[in-house]
Design a protein around this motif. Structure first.
Motif, PDB file in Angstrom:
ATOM      1  N   GLU A   1       0.824  -1.206   0.000  1.00 49.68           N
ATOM      2  CA  GLU A   1       0.000   0.000   0.000  1.00 49.68           C
ATOM      3  C   GLU A   1       0.859   1.259   0.000  1.00 49.68           C
ATOM      4  OE1 GLU A   1      -1.917   3.421   1.773  1.00 49.68           O
ATOM      5  OE2 GLU A   1      -0.470   2.158   2.825  1.00 49.68           O
ATOM      6  N   ARG A   2       1.968   1.235   0.699  1.00 50.82           N
ATOM      7  CA  ARG A   2       2.831   2.418   0.764  1.00 50.82           C
ATOM      8  C   ARG A   2       3.458   2.759  -0.583  1.00 50.82           C
ATOM      9  NH1 ARG A   2       6.460   0.489   5.511  1.00 50.82           N
ATOM     10  NH2 ARG A   2       5.613  -1.450   4.772  1.00 50.82           N
ATOM     11  N   ARG A   3       3.562   1.784  -1.476  1.00 51.92           N
ATOM     12  CA  ARG A   3       4.191   1.987  -2.778  1.00 51.92           C
ATOM     13  C   ARG A   3       3.210   2.473  -3.844  1.00 51.92           C
ATOM     14  NH1 ARG A   3       9.317   2.398  -2.404  1.00 51.92           N
ATOM     15  NH2 ARG A   3       9.717   1.403  -4.361  1.00 51.92           N
TER      16      ARG A   3
ATOM     17  N   ALA B   1       0.819   5.121  -5.446  1.00 57.21           N
ATOM     18  CA  ALA B   1       0.674   6.573  -5.427  1.00 57.21           C
ATOM     19  C   ALA B   1      -0.774   6.976  -5.155  1.00 57.21           C
ATOM     20  CB  ALA B   1       1.121   7.146  -6.774  1.00 57.21           C
ATOM     21  N   PRO B   2      -0.983   8.173  -4.635  1.00 53.66           N
ATOM     22  CA  PRO B   2      -2.357   8.660  -4.465  1.00 53.66           C
ATOM     23  C   PRO B   2      -3.117   8.573  -5.803  1.00 53.66           C
ATOM     24  CG  PRO B   2      -0.815  10.122  -3.371  1.00 53.66           C
ATOM     25  CD  PRO B   2       0.009   9.137  -4.166  1.00 53.66           C
ATOM     26  N   GLY B   3      -4.324   8.056  -5.744  1.00 51.68           N
ATOM     27  CA  GLY B   3      -5.122   7.877  -6.954  1.00 51.68           C
ATOM     28  C   GLY B   3      -4.769   6.627  -7.731  1.00 51.68           C
ATOM     29  N   GLY B   4      -3.771   5.883  -7.253  1.00 50.21           N
ATOM     30  CA  GLY B   4      -3.285   4.718  -7.985  1.00 50.21           C
ATOM     31  C   GLY B   4      -4.051   3.447  -7.679  1.00 50.21           C
ATOM     32  N   VAL B   5      -3.689   2.420  -8.413  1.00 51.17           N
ATOM     33  CA  VAL B   5      -4.291   1.104  -8.226  1.00 51.17           C
ATOM     34  C   VAL B   5      -3.197   0.050  -8.170  1.00 51.17           C
ATOM     35  CG1 VAL B   5      -6.450   1.706  -9.378  1.00 51.17           C
ATOM     36  CG2 VAL B   5      -4.614   0.669 -10.688  1.00 51.17           C
ATOM     37  N   LEU B   6      -3.519  -1.054  -7.518  1.00 50.98           N
ATOM     38  CA  LEU B   6      -2.659  -2.226  -7.504  1.00 50.98           C
ATOM     39  C   LEU B   6      -3.413  -3.310  -8.264  1.00 50.98           C
ATOM     40  CD1 LEU B   6      -0.244  -3.932  -6.383  1.00 50.98           C
ATOM     41  CD2 LEU B   6      -1.764  -4.510  -4.487  1.00 50.98           C
ATOM     42  N   VAL B   7      -2.800  -3.860  -9.310  1.00 48.72           N
ATOM     43  CA  VAL B   7      -3.421  -4.933 -10.078  1.00 48.72           C
ATOM     44  C   VAL B   7      -2.559  -6.187  -9.899  1.00 48.72           C
ATOM     45  CG1 VAL B   7      -4.164  -5.722 -12.358  1.00 48.72           C
ATOM     46  CG2 VAL B   7      -4.351  -3.296 -11.748  1.00 48.72           C
ATOM     47  N   MET B   8      -3.219  -7.274  -9.514  1.00 47.59           N
ATOM     48  CA  MET B   8      -2.524  -8.537  -9.278  1.00 47.59           C
ATOM     49  C   MET B   8      -3.192  -9.631 -10.107  1.00 47.59           C
ATOM     50  SD  MET B   8      -2.262 -10.680  -5.685  1.00 47.59           S
ATOM     51  CE  MET B   8      -1.258  -9.464  -4.862  1.00 47.59           C
ATOM     52  N   ASN B   9      -2.409 -10.341 -10.897  1.00 41.69           N
ATOM     53  CA  ASN B   9      -2.917 -11.502 -11.617  1.00 41.69           C
ATOM     54  C   ASN B   9      -2.813 -12.712 -10.692  1.00 41.69           C
ATOM     55  OD1 ASN B   9      -3.821 -12.866 -14.150  1.00 41.69           O
ATOM     56  ND2 ASN B   9      -1.925 -13.981 -13.790  1.00 41.69           N
ATOM     57  N   VAL B  10      -3.921 -13.431 -10.555  1.00 46.22           N
ATOM     58  CA  VAL B  10      -3.954 -14.615  -9.703  1.00 46.22           C
ATOM     59  C   VAL B  10      -4.304 -15.810 -10.578  1.00 46.22           C
ATOM     60  CG1 VAL B  10      -5.007 -15.695  -7.687  1.00 46.22           C
ATOM     61  CG2 VAL B  10      -4.721 -13.207  -7.754  1.00 46.22           C
ATOM     62  N   ALA B  11      -3.374 -16.756 -10.684  1.00 45.87           N
ATOM     63  CA  ALA B  11      -3.620 -17.982 -11.442  1.00 45.87           C
ATOM     64  C   ALA B  11      -4.268 -18.993 -10.506  1.00 45.87           C
ATOM     65  CB  ALA B  11      -2.313 -18.529 -12.010  1.00 45.87           C
TER      66      ALA B  11
ATOM     67  N   LYS C   1      -6.260   2.831  -4.160  1.00 44.77           N
ATOM     68  CA  LYS C   1      -5.685   3.568  -3.030  1.00 44.77           C
ATOM     69  C   LYS C   1      -6.763   4.350  -2.266  1.00 44.77           C
ATOM     70  CE  LYS C   1      -1.999   5.480  -0.941  1.00 44.77           C
ATOM     71  NZ  LYS C   1      -0.848   4.819  -0.399  1.00 44.77           N
ATOM     72  N   GLU C   2      -7.721   4.918  -3.017  1.00 41.76           N
ATOM     73  CA  GLU C   2      -8.842   5.619  -2.410  1.00 41.76           C
ATOM     74  C   GLU C   2     -10.122   4.840  -2.713  1.00 41.76           C
ATOM     75  OE1 GLU C   2      -6.654   7.474  -4.389  1.00 41.76           O
ATOM     76  OE2 GLU C   2      -5.587   8.393  -2.735  1.00 41.76           O
ATOM     77  N   GLU C   3     -11.147   5.100  -1.932  1.00 39.79           N
ATOM     78  CA  GLU C   3     -12.452   4.463  -2.167  1.00 39.79           C
ATOM     79  C   GLU C   3     -12.920   4.777  -3.586  1.00 39.79           C
ATOM     80  OE1 GLU C   3     -15.736   2.236  -0.905  1.00 39.79           O
ATOM     81  OE2 GLU C   3     -14.187   2.899   0.477  1.00 39.79           O
ATOM     82  N   ARG C   4     -13.284   3.749  -4.335  1.00 42.03           N
ATOM     83  CA  ARG C   4     -13.794   3.894  -5.708  1.00 42.03           C
ATOM     84  C   ARG C   4     -15.001   2.987  -5.878  1.00 42.03           C
ATOM     85  NH1 ARG C   4     -11.249   8.100  -6.412  1.00 42.03           N
ATOM     86  NH2 ARG C   4      -9.142   8.144  -7.207  1.00 42.03           N
ATOM     87  N   THR C   5     -16.066   3.527  -6.462  1.00 40.58           N
ATOM     88  CA  THR C   5     -17.223   2.697  -6.769  1.00 40.58           C
ATOM     89  C   THR C   5     -16.949   1.923  -8.049  1.00 40.58           C
ATOM     90  OG1 THR C   5     -18.308   4.364  -8.142  1.00 40.58           O
ATOM     91  CG2 THR C   5     -18.783   4.423  -5.751  1.00 40.58           C
TER      92      THR C   5
END
Length: 114
Positions: A2-4, A6-16, A55-59
Protein backbone atom coordinates in the motif's frame (compact mmCIF):
# COMPACT_ATOMS: atom_id res chain seq x y z
CA UNK A 1 2.46 -2.73 -0.93
CA UNK A 2 0.00 0.00 0.00
CA UNK A 3 2.83 2.42 0.76
CA UNK A 4 4.19 1.99 -2.78
CA UNK A 5 0.90 2.88 -4.51
CA UNK A 6 0.67 6.57 -5.43
CA UNK A 7 -2.36 8.66 -4.46
CA UNK A 8 -5.12 7.88 -6.95
CA UNK A 9 -3.29 4.72 -7.99
CA UNK A 10 -4.29 1.10 -8.23
CA UNK A 11 -2.66 -2.23 -7.50
CA UNK A 12 -3.42 -4.93 -10.08
CA UNK A 13 -2.52 -8.54 -9.28
CA UNK A 14 -2.92 -11.50 -11.62
CA UNK A 15 -3.95 -14.62 -9.70
CA UNK A 16 -3.62 -17.98 -11.44
CA UNK A 17 -6.25 -20.26 -9.96
CA UNK A 18 -7.52 -22.63 -12.67
CA UNK A 19 -8.78 -25.46 -10.44
CA UNK A 20 -10.20 -23.65 -7.39
CA UNK A 21 -10.87 -19.92 -7.71
CA UNK A 22 -11.58 -19.31 -4.04
CA UNK A 23 -8.45 -21.07 -2.82
CA UNK A 24 -6.43 -17.97 -3.72
CA UNK A 25 -8.71 -15.19 -5.00
CA UNK A 26 -10.78 -14.90 -1.81
CA UNK A 27 -7.90 -14.79 0.69
CA UNK A 28 -5.77 -12.49 -1.49
CA UNK A 29 -8.75 -10.14 -1.98
CA UNK A 30 -9.44 -10.17 1.77
CA UNK A 31 -5.79 -9.39 2.44
CA UNK A 32 -5.87 -6.46 0.00
CA UNK A 33 -9.17 -5.34 1.56
CA UNK A 34 -7.48 -5.09 4.95
CA UNK A 35 -5.34 -2.27 3.53
CA UNK A 36 -7.10 -0.88 0.45
CA UNK A 37 -10.61 0.63 0.65
CA UNK A 38 -11.88 -0.89 -2.62
CA UNK A 39 -11.06 -4.30 -4.12
CA UNK A 40 -12.51 -5.65 -7.37
CA UNK A 41 -12.06 -8.88 -9.29
CA UNK A 42 -12.29 -9.64 -13.01
CA UNK A 43 -12.09 -12.98 -14.78
CA UNK A 44 -9.10 -12.77 -17.13
CA UNK A 45 -9.80 -16.17 -18.67
CA UNK A 46 -8.05 -19.54 -18.57
CA UNK A 47 -8.16 -19.71 -14.79
CA UNK A 48 -6.63 -16.27 -14.25
CA UNK A 49 -8.25 -13.51 -12.24
CA UNK A 50 -7.28 -9.87 -11.85
CA UNK A 51 -7.53 -8.33 -8.40
CA UNK A 52 -7.75 -4.55 -8.63
CA UNK A 53 -7.27 -2.61 -5.38
CA UNK A 54 -7.59 1.17 -5.25
CA UNK A 55 -5.69 3.57 -3.03
CA UNK A 56 -8.84 5.62 -2.41
CA UNK A 57 -12.45 4.46 -2.17
CA UNK A 58 -13.79 3.89 -5.71
CA UNK A 59 -17.22 2.70 -6.77
CA UNK A 60 -17.64 0.14 -9.51
CA UNK A 61 -19.02 2.89 -11.74
CA UNK A 62 -16.00 5.15 -11.11
CA UNK A 63 -13.61 2.35 -11.97
CA UNK A 64 -15.67 1.46 -15.05
CA UNK A 65 -15.51 5.06 -16.29
CA UNK A 66 -11.73 5.02 -15.97
CA UNK A 67 -11.48 1.72 -17.84
CA UNK A 68 -13.71 2.99 -20.65
CA UNK A 69 -11.34 5.96 -21.00
CA UNK A 70 -8.30 3.71 -21.52
CA UNK A 71 -5.91 4.77 -24.29
CA UNK A 72 -6.26 2.97 -27.64
CA UNK A 73 -3.42 0.55 -26.91
CA UNK A 74 -5.17 -0.67 -23.76
CA UNK A 75 -8.79 -0.37 -24.92
CA UNK A 76 -9.26 -4.05 -25.77
CA UNK A 77 -7.86 -5.25 -22.44
CA UNK A 78 -9.95 -2.67 -20.57
CA UNK A 79 -13.11 -3.78 -22.37
CA UNK A 80 -12.43 -7.42 -21.42
CA UNK A 81 -11.96 -6.45 -17.77
CA UNK A 82 -15.24 -4.51 -17.83
CA UNK A 83 -17.14 -7.64 -18.94
CA UNK A 84 -16.65 -9.38 -15.57
CA UNK A 85 -15.51 -6.64 -13.17
CA UNK A 86 -17.25 -6.90 -9.79
CA UNK A 87 -16.57 -6.08 -6.15
CA UNK A 88 -14.46 -8.82 -4.60
CA UNK A 89 -16.06 -11.02 -1.96
CA UNK A 90 -14.03 -10.39 1.19
CA UNK A 91 -16.28 -11.85 3.88
CA UNK A 92 -15.46 -15.31 5.10
CA UNK A 93 -11.94 -15.36 3.69
CA UNK A 94 -8.84 -15.19 5.88
CA UNK A 95 -6.47 -12.24 5.78
CA UNK A 96 -3.00 -13.60 5.09
CA UNK A 97 -0.17 -12.21 7.19
CA UNK A 98 3.46 -13.05 7.84
CA UNK A 99 2.33 -14.84 11.00
CA UNK A 100 -0.72 -16.55 9.48
CA UNK A 101 -0.45 -17.78 5.92
CA UNK A 102 -1.13 -21.08 4.27
CA UNK A 103 -0.45 -19.68 0.79
CA UNK A 104 1.70 -22.66 -0.24
CA UNK A 105 -1.15 -25.13 0.32
CA UNK A 106 -3.69 -22.74 -1.19
CA UNK A 107 -1.52 -22.34 -4.30
CA UNK A 108 -1.32 -26.11 -4.81
CA UNK A 109 -5.09 -26.41 -4.43
CA UNK A 110 -5.69 -23.50 -6.83
CA UNK A 111 -3.40 -24.93 -9.46
CA UNK A 112 -3.98 -28.68 -9.17
CA UNK A 113 -7.24 -29.16 -7.26
CA UNK A 114 -7.78 -30.98 -4.02
Amino acid sequence: MERRVAPGGVLVMNVASPMDRDALVGPLAATQGAVFPSVYVADAGRGNYLLIATKEERTLEELSVRLRAAPPGAAYAASRILETLAPAELAGHPVLTDDRSDIDQRSLTALYGR
